[in-house]
Every structure is written in structure tokens, then in C-alpha cells.
Design a protein around this motif. Structure first.
Motif, PDB file in Angstrom:
ATOM      1  N   UNK A   1       0.861  -1.179   0.000  1.00  0.00           N
ATOM      2  CA  UNK A   1       0.000   0.000   0.000  1.00  0.00           C
ATOM      3  C   UNK A   1       0.897   1.228   0.000  1.00  0.00           C
ATOM      4  N   UNK A   2       0.338   2.392   0.303  1.00  0.00           N
ATOM      5  CA  UNK A   2       1.132   3.615   0.366  1.00  0.00           C
ATOM      6  C   UNK A   2       0.889   4.310   1.689  1.00  0.00           C
ATOM      7  N   UNK A   3       1.937   4.985   2.190  1.00  0.00           N
ATOM      8  CA  UNK A   3       1.836   5.758   3.427  1.00  0.00           C
ATOM      9  C   UNK A   3       2.445   7.134   3.193  1.00  0.00           C
ATOM     10  N   UNK A   4       1.979   8.156   3.942  1.00  0.00           N
ATOM     11  CA  UNK A   4       2.594   9.471   3.832  1.00  0.00           C
ATOM     12  C   UNK A   4       3.879   9.519   4.657  1.00  0.00           C
ATOM     13  N   UNK A   5       4.921  10.097   4.090  1.00  0.00           N
ATOM     14  CA  UNK A   5       6.197  10.262   4.788  1.00  0.00           C
ATOM     15  C   UNK A   5       6.515  11.752   4.820  1.00  0.00           C
ATOM     16  N   UNK A   6       6.741  12.278   6.033  1.00  0.00           N
ATOM     17  CA  UNK A   6       7.112  13.677   6.188  1.00  0.00           C
ATOM     18  C   UNK A   6       8.609  13.848   6.013  1.00  0.00           C
ATOM     19  N   UNK A   7       8.990  14.907   5.326  1.00  0.00           N
ATOM     20  CA  UNK A   7      10.406  15.192   5.095  1.00  0.00           C
ATOM     21  C   UNK A   7      10.836  16.341   6.001  1.00  0.00           C
ATOM     22  N   UNK A   8      12.145  16.537   6.097  1.00  0.00           N
ATOM     23  CA  UNK A   8      12.680  17.585   6.965  1.00  0.00           C
ATOM     24  C   UNK A   8      12.196  18.978   6.576  1.00  0.00           C
ATOM     25  N   UNK A   9      11.931  19.192   5.302  1.00  0.00           N
ATOM     26  CA  UNK A   9      11.507  20.522   4.850  1.00  0.00           C
ATOM     27  C   UNK A   9       9.996  20.730   4.993  1.00  0.00           C
ATOM     28  N   UNK A  10       9.300  19.772   5.613  1.00  0.00           N
ATOM     29  CA  UNK A  10       7.875  19.904   5.846  1.00  0.00           C
ATOM     30  C   UNK A  10       6.999  19.315   4.753  1.00  0.00           C
ATOM     31  N   UNK A  11       7.598  18.954   3.619  1.00  0.00           N
ATOM     32  CA  UNK A  11       6.818  18.348   2.542  1.00  0.00           C
ATOM     33  C   UNK A  11       6.444  16.917   2.907  1.00  0.00           C
ATOM     34  N   UNK A  12       5.316  16.479   2.385  1.00  0.00           N
ATOM     35  CA  UNK A  12       4.864  15.100   2.594  1.00  0.00           C
ATOM     36  C   UNK A  12       4.762  14.431   1.237  1.00  0.00           C
ATOM     37  N   UNK A  13       5.279  13.209   1.161  1.00  0.00           N
ATOM     38  CA  UNK A  13       5.123  12.442  -0.072  1.00  0.00           C
ATOM     39  C   UNK A  13       4.564  11.066   0.298  1.00  0.00           C
ATOM     40  N   UNK A  14       3.896  10.466  -0.669  1.00  0.00           N
ATOM     41  CA  UNK A  14       3.328   9.138  -0.479  1.00  0.00           C
ATOM     42  C   UNK A  14       4.306   8.125  -1.062  1.00  0.00           C
ATOM     43  N   UNK A  15       4.631   7.084  -0.278  1.00  0.00           N
ATOM     44  CA  UNK A  15       5.580   6.063  -0.727  1.00  0.00           C
ATOM     45  C   UNK A  15       4.974   4.676  -0.541  1.00  0.00           C
ATOM     46  N   UNK A  16       5.423   3.752  -1.359  1.00  0.00           N
ATOM     47  CA  UNK A  16       4.938   2.369  -1.277  1.00  0.00           C
ATOM     48  C   UNK A  16       5.526   1.658  -0.071  1.00  0.00           C
ATOM     49  N   UNK A  17       4.738   0.763   0.493  1.00  0.00           N
ATOM     50  CA  UNK A  17       5.219  -0.108   1.557  1.00  0.00           C
ATOM     51  C   UNK A  17       5.338  -1.526   1.012  1.00  0.00           C
ATOM     52  N   UNK A  18       6.137  -2.328   1.713  1.00  0.00           N
ATOM     53  CA  UNK A  18       6.381  -3.718   1.328  1.00  0.00           C
ATOM     54  C   UNK A  18       6.415  -4.562   2.599  1.00  0.00           C
ATOM     55  N   UNK A  19       5.961  -5.810   2.511  1.00  0.00           N
ATOM     56  CA  UNK A  19       6.115  -6.738   3.630  1.00  0.00           C
ATOM     57  C   UNK A  19       7.437  -7.469   3.471  1.00  0.00           C
ATOM     58  N   UNK A  20       8.193  -7.543   4.571  1.00  0.00           N
ATOM     59  CA  UNK A  20       9.445  -8.289   4.583  1.00  0.00           C
ATOM     60  C   UNK A  20       9.558  -9.048   5.892  1.00  0.00           C
ATOM     61  N   UNK A  21      10.418 -10.019   5.879  1.00  0.00           N
ATOM     62  CA  UNK A  21      10.823 -10.702   7.100  1.00  0.00           C
ATOM     63  C   UNK A  21      12.194 -10.132   7.452  1.00  0.00           C
ATOM     64  N   UNK A  22      12.323  -9.557   8.645  1.00  0.00           N
ATOM     65  CA  UNK A  22      13.568  -8.914   9.053  1.00  0.00           C
ATOM     66  C   UNK A  22      14.073  -9.567  10.331  1.00  0.00           C
ATOM     67  N   UNK A  23      15.382  -9.799  10.401  1.00  0.00           N
ATOM     68  CA  UNK A  23      15.970 -10.397  11.600  1.00  0.00           C
ATOM     69  C   UNK A  23      17.283  -9.717  11.932  1.00  0.00           C
ATOM     70  N   UNK A  24      17.477  -9.441  13.210  1.00  0.00           N
ATOM     71  CA  UNK A  24      18.765  -8.985  13.722  1.00  0.00           C
ATOM     72  C   UNK A  24      19.574 -10.220  14.075  1.00  0.00           C
ATOM     73  N   UNK A  25      20.707 -10.394  13.482  1.00  0.00           N
ATOM     74  CA  UNK A  25      21.620 -11.523  13.760  1.00  0.00           C
ATOM     75  C   UNK A  25      20.891 -12.792  14.160  1.00  0.00           C
ATOM     76  N   UNK A  26      21.033 -13.220  15.440  1.00  0.00           N
ATOM     77  CA  UNK A  26      20.458 -14.497  15.878  1.00  0.00           C
ATOM     78  C   UNK A  26      19.011 -14.384  16.348  1.00  0.00           C
TER      79      UNK A  26
END
Length: 126
Positions: free
Chosen positions: A60-85
Motif C-alpha cells: 500500500x502507500x503511506x505518507x512520509x514527512x520530510x525535513x523541509x515539511x513536505x509530505x510524499x506518499x511512498x509504497x510499503x512492502x512486507x518483509x521478514x527482518x531479523x537482527x543476527x540471531x
């Protein structure tokens, strides 16, 4: 417990860990990706090249705020994430062409106890 030294190639030095990212339903993975702990981020960000390499499918898409105050819509993705062990976790991430490494957000960090020792440039995660 996972222990790391801060990455001293950045100024000022910063706390990094290594993560493995893979699609939630397939076996291909990218391992030992450097990930900066980013307590200001509510969602984890991966480099766009990783999303392309893993052939991730936009969710899907979510709004992301930038440092300059602008907002853009970006795609999201499902992932499996693991820290080391640690046990892998399926999370929703965004991909950015501007990021050279993973920005590990509170969606992951809130599952761990992290101790940042700035004077000794060390990080412990449990």
C-alpha cells in the motif's frame, strides 16, 4: 545479547547493527545489511535496491514527512527482518533511493532493550 561497536566512519559515530531481509513467503534473502538505529522513525526504511533485488511487491502507500515539511506518499512492502540471531519478524517497510543502508525504526526497536553507551561507542541489544 547482541553487542556492536559504533560505526566510526560517520561523524559523529553512530549505532549500527546487521540485519537480514527477505520476502515473507520466499527463501531468497539479503544478509548482513548495515542498519542504523533510528528512534525517530516509526517505520523501518530499506534501500530501494534491496526491494528491487528481492522483487518485493508493493502493499500500500503511506505518507512520509520530510525535513523541509513536505509530505510524499511512498509504497510499503512486507518483509521478514531479523537482527543476527534474533527471531525474524514480518514487518511493513518503505524503500528509499536516498538511503544507503537500513534505517531501523521503532516498529522493530520497540521489541528490544537497547543500551547505547556513547562515551565507549558501544551498543548492546537484548
Amino acid at each position: 545479547m547482541i553487542r556492536y561497536s559504533y560505526n566510526q566512519q560517520l561523524t559523529p559515530p553512530a549505532p549500527f547493527v546487521h540485519v537480514t531481509v527477505r520476502p515473507p513467503e520466499r527463501g531468497i534473502a539479503v544478509s548482513d545489511l548495515p542498519a542504523l538505529l533510528d528512534t525517530a522513525a516509526d517505520i523501518t526504511v530499506i534501500p530501494a535496491r534491496i526491494a528491487e533485488e528481492l522483487q518485493l511487491i508493493p502493499l500500500d502507500e503511506v505518507p512520509i514527512g520530510k525535513f523541509d515539511g513536505r509530505v510524499s506518499w511512498v509504497s510499503t512492502f512486507l518483509v521478514q527482518l531479523a537482527l543476527r540471531q534474533a527471531t525474524p519478524k514480518v514487518i511493513r517497510v518503505v524503500a528509499s533511493r536516498d538511503e544507503p543502508y537500513v534505517l531501523l525504526g521503532r516498529d522493530v526497536l520497540n521489541d528490544y532493550r537497547a543500551t547505547l553507551d556513547g562515551p565507549l561507542l558501544r551498543l548492546e541489544i537484548e
